[in-house]
Design a protein around this motif. Structure first.
Motif, PDB file in Angstrom:
ATOM      1  N   GLU A 148      -1.881  -1.234  -1.895  1.00 49.40           N
ATOM      2  CA  GLU A 148      -3.260  -1.438  -2.343  1.00 49.40           C
ATOM      3  C   GLU A 148      -3.854  -2.621  -1.582  1.00 49.40           C
ATOM      4  N   ARG A 151      -8.237  -7.797  -3.071  1.00 49.92           N
ATOM      5  CA  ARG A 151      -9.644  -7.884  -3.470  1.00 49.92           C
ATOM      6  C   ARG A 151     -10.485  -8.410  -2.318  1.00 49.92           C
ATOM      7  N   LYS A 154     -11.073  -5.542   0.055  1.00 52.21           N
ATOM      8  CA  LYS A 154     -12.024  -4.599  -0.549  1.00 52.21           C
ATOM      9  C   LYS A 154     -13.453  -5.137  -0.451  1.00 52.21           C
ATOM     10  N   ASP A 157     -14.622  -4.812   3.071  1.00 56.04           N
ATOM     11  CA  ASP A 157     -14.947  -3.418   3.374  1.00 56.04           C
ATOM     12  C   ASP A 157     -16.313  -3.035   2.816  1.00 56.04           C
ATOM     13  N   ARG A 158     -16.623  -3.495   1.612  1.00 55.35           N
ATOM     14  CA  ARG A 158     -17.933  -3.197   1.016  1.00 55.35           C
ATOM     15  C   ARG A 158     -19.059  -3.817   1.834  1.00 55.35           C
TER      16      ARG A 158
END
Length: 183
Positions: A148, A151, A154, A157-158
């Motif tokens: 995974e 954070r 992530k 990436d956003r």
């Protein structure tokens, strides 16, 4: 030293882009009719300010007449860097901002003329944010072994998705602006 120079350069670029984004967004809001005094702008004459003739950089002179006023109430307003050589006598809907010399064309073409600037600013700011957020070095190697993403990855990436949206929107609006028919 290299990392410090990179951060300083990134912060300076972010400040410039943020300023450009705020001013372009305000101009786009004026073009969209969100605020300002509605009226009509009548071009007296335009001229190319680039003496070399390699790039077209037009300034125009004309009068802005607020709605519900007569031509006698018109205000002389020079337009700088219009990007277009409007024929003498051309009239178009416009809005005057808080400052009398702030004037933007209203409607679809006015918004498109500002949208490319906002999109490019957002793309540059998103790239800078991605560079600041994404994991580096040892953090990146640890993350490669995880199933995974972290954070932090992530979030990076956003932010990267903003670039994927802003760049095509900016390019398409710039192409539309260049292809705009003369009123």
């Amino acid at each position: 030293m290299k990392r410090v120079l990179g951060w300083v350069s990134g912060v300076l670029l972010a400040l410039v882009m943020a300023f450009w984004c705020v001013t372009a967004t305000a101009d786009m809001a004026l073009s969209a009719g969100i605020y300002g005094t509605p009226g009509t702008y009548k071009v007296e004459r335009c001229y190319d300010t680039d003496l070399s003739g390699k790039h077209s950089d037009y300034d125009c002179h004309g009068d802005f007449t607020p709605d519900r006023k007569t031509a006698a109430d018109a205000d002389y307003v020079p337009l700088e860097d219009t990007g277009r050589d409007y024929p003498d006598g051309t009239e178009f809907d416009a809005r005057q901002g808080i400052e009398p010399e702030t004037l933007q064309r209203v409607g679809f073409w006015g918004v498109v003329g500002e949208l490319w600037q906002v999109s490019i600013c957002v793309a540059v700011l998103a790239v800078l944010a991605y560079q600041a957020i994404k994991p580096r070095g040892a953090d990146r190697r640890r993350e490669d072994h995880r199933r995974e993403p972290s954070r932090r990855q992530k979030a990076a990436d956003r932010v990267g998705y903003a670039v994927l949206v802003a760049v095509p929107v900016g390019l398409l609006s710039w192409i539309a602006m260049v292809a705009e028919p003369t009123p």
